[in-house]
Motif scaffolding. Sequence first.
Motif, PDB file in Angstrom:
ATOM      1  N   GLU A   1      31.784  33.363  37.279  1.00 40.12           N
ATOM      2  CA  GLU A   1      31.195  34.694  37.156  1.00 40.12           C
ATOM      3  C   GLU A   1      29.963  34.658  36.255  1.00 40.12           C
ATOM      4  OE1 GLU A   1      33.865  38.019  36.328  1.00 40.12           O
ATOM      5  OE2 GLU A   1      35.509  36.755  37.056  1.00 40.12           O
TER       6      GLU A   1
ATOM      7  N   ILE B   1      27.010  33.082  38.033  1.00 38.72           N
ATOM      8  CA  ILE B   1      26.450  33.989  39.040  1.00 38.72           C
ATOM      9  C   ILE B   1      25.643  35.093  38.365  1.00 38.72           C
ATOM     10  CG2 ILE B   1      27.040  35.727  40.789  1.00 38.72           C
ATOM     11  CD1 ILE B   1      29.376  33.828  41.583  1.00 38.72           C
TER      12      ILE B   1
ATOM     13  N   ALA C   1      21.676  40.190  47.124  1.00 42.78           N
ATOM     14  CA  ALA C   1      22.852  39.442  46.691  1.00 42.78           C
ATOM     15  C   ALA C   1      24.023  40.376  46.401  1.00 42.78           C
ATOM     16  CB  ALA C   1      22.512  38.606  45.462  1.00 42.78           C
ATOM     17  N   LEU C   2      23.759  41.482  45.723  1.00 42.30           N
ATOM     18  CA  LEU C   2      24.825  42.431  45.403  1.00 42.30           C
ATOM     19  C   LEU C   2      25.365  43.113  46.656  1.00 42.30           C
ATOM     20  CD1 LEU C   2      23.410  43.939  42.099  1.00 42.30           C
ATOM     21  CD2 LEU C   2      25.346  42.368  42.357  1.00 42.30           C
ATOM     22  N   ASN C   3      24.488  43.417  47.610  1.00 37.57           N
ATOM     23  CA  ASN C   3      24.950  43.993  48.878  1.00 37.57           C
ATOM     24  C   ASN C   3      25.848  43.020  49.632  1.00 37.57           C
ATOM     25  OD1 ASN C   3      23.758  46.519  48.605  1.00 37.57           O
ATOM     26  ND2 ASN C   3      21.859  45.882  49.588  1.00 37.57           N
ATOM     27  N   LEU C   4      25.448  41.748  49.665  1.00 31.36           N
ATOM     28  CA  LEU C   4      26.279  40.732  50.339  1.00 31.36           C
ATOM     29  C   LEU C   4      27.641  40.602  49.674  1.00 31.36           C
ATOM     30  CD1 LEU C   4      23.621  37.952  50.992  1.00 31.36           C
ATOM     31  CD2 LEU C   4      24.834  39.291  52.723  1.00 31.36           C
ATOM     32  N   LEU C   5      27.657  40.606  48.345  1.00 29.56           N
ATOM     33  CA  LEU C   5      28.921  40.528  47.620  1.00 29.56           C
ATOM     34  C   LEU C   5      29.780  41.753  47.908  1.00 29.56           C
ATOM     35  CD1 LEU C   5      30.801  39.129  45.623  1.00 29.56           C
ATOM     36  CD2 LEU C   5      29.517  40.225  43.779  1.00 29.56           C
ATOM     37  N   SER C   6      29.166  42.915  47.939  1.00 35.10           N
ATOM     38  CA  SER C   6      29.895  44.154  48.227  1.00 35.10           C
ATOM     39  C   SER C   6      30.521  44.115  49.621  1.00 35.10           C
ATOM     40  CB  SER C   6      28.958  45.353  48.095  1.00 35.10           C
ATOM     41  OG  SER C   6      29.634  46.535  48.413  1.00 35.10           O
TER      42      SER C   6
ATOM     43  N   TYR D   1      31.309  41.471  51.344  1.00 40.07           N
ATOM     44  CA  TYR D   1      32.399  40.499  51.328  1.00 40.07           C
ATOM     45  C   TYR D   1      33.656  41.082  50.675  1.00 40.07           C
ATOM     46  CZ  TYR D   1      35.353  36.613  50.096  1.00 40.07           C
ATOM     47  OH  TYR D   1      36.448  35.802  49.934  1.00 40.07           O
ATOM     48  N   LEU D   2      33.495  41.689  49.498  1.00 39.39           N
ATOM     49  CA  LEU D   2      34.652  42.245  48.805  1.00 39.39           C
ATOM     50  C   LEU D   2      35.313  43.350  49.621  1.00 39.39           C
ATOM     51  CD1 LEU D   2      33.326  42.340  45.137  1.00 39.39           C
ATOM     52  CD2 LEU D   2      34.994  40.751  46.121  1.00 39.39           C
TER      53      LEU D   2
END
Length: 113
Positions: free
Chosen positions: A79, A82, A97-102, A104-105
Amino acid sequence: MLIFDLRTIGNKLYHIRKSEGMTQAEVAEAAGLSDRTYADIERGTVNMRVETILKICQVLHITPNDLFTENNHSFLPTEENIIQKLQVCNDKERTTALNLLSVYLNSLNRFQE
């Protein structure tokens, strides 16, 4: 278990360096080595002095134990790692990057927005 194979050690250095987002030239410069010497180390074609190992480990934020033992996952992103990488991104890169993580989660069906 200890690793003595220079190619295996070089391969670990390669993956750790990539996970840190660094080039061979950047590691070489920070460790006080020539680009060629560091490239040879990653290829596993040269032996390293203890001083060289310690310098490279310092640059890559690892310990010699991380480098010379098996079953080490220190090159996997943490973490903190990242977050550090996000901090150096420009606004567009960070948003992507934050949109992709969102996405995925949310796909894990554990988190609801």
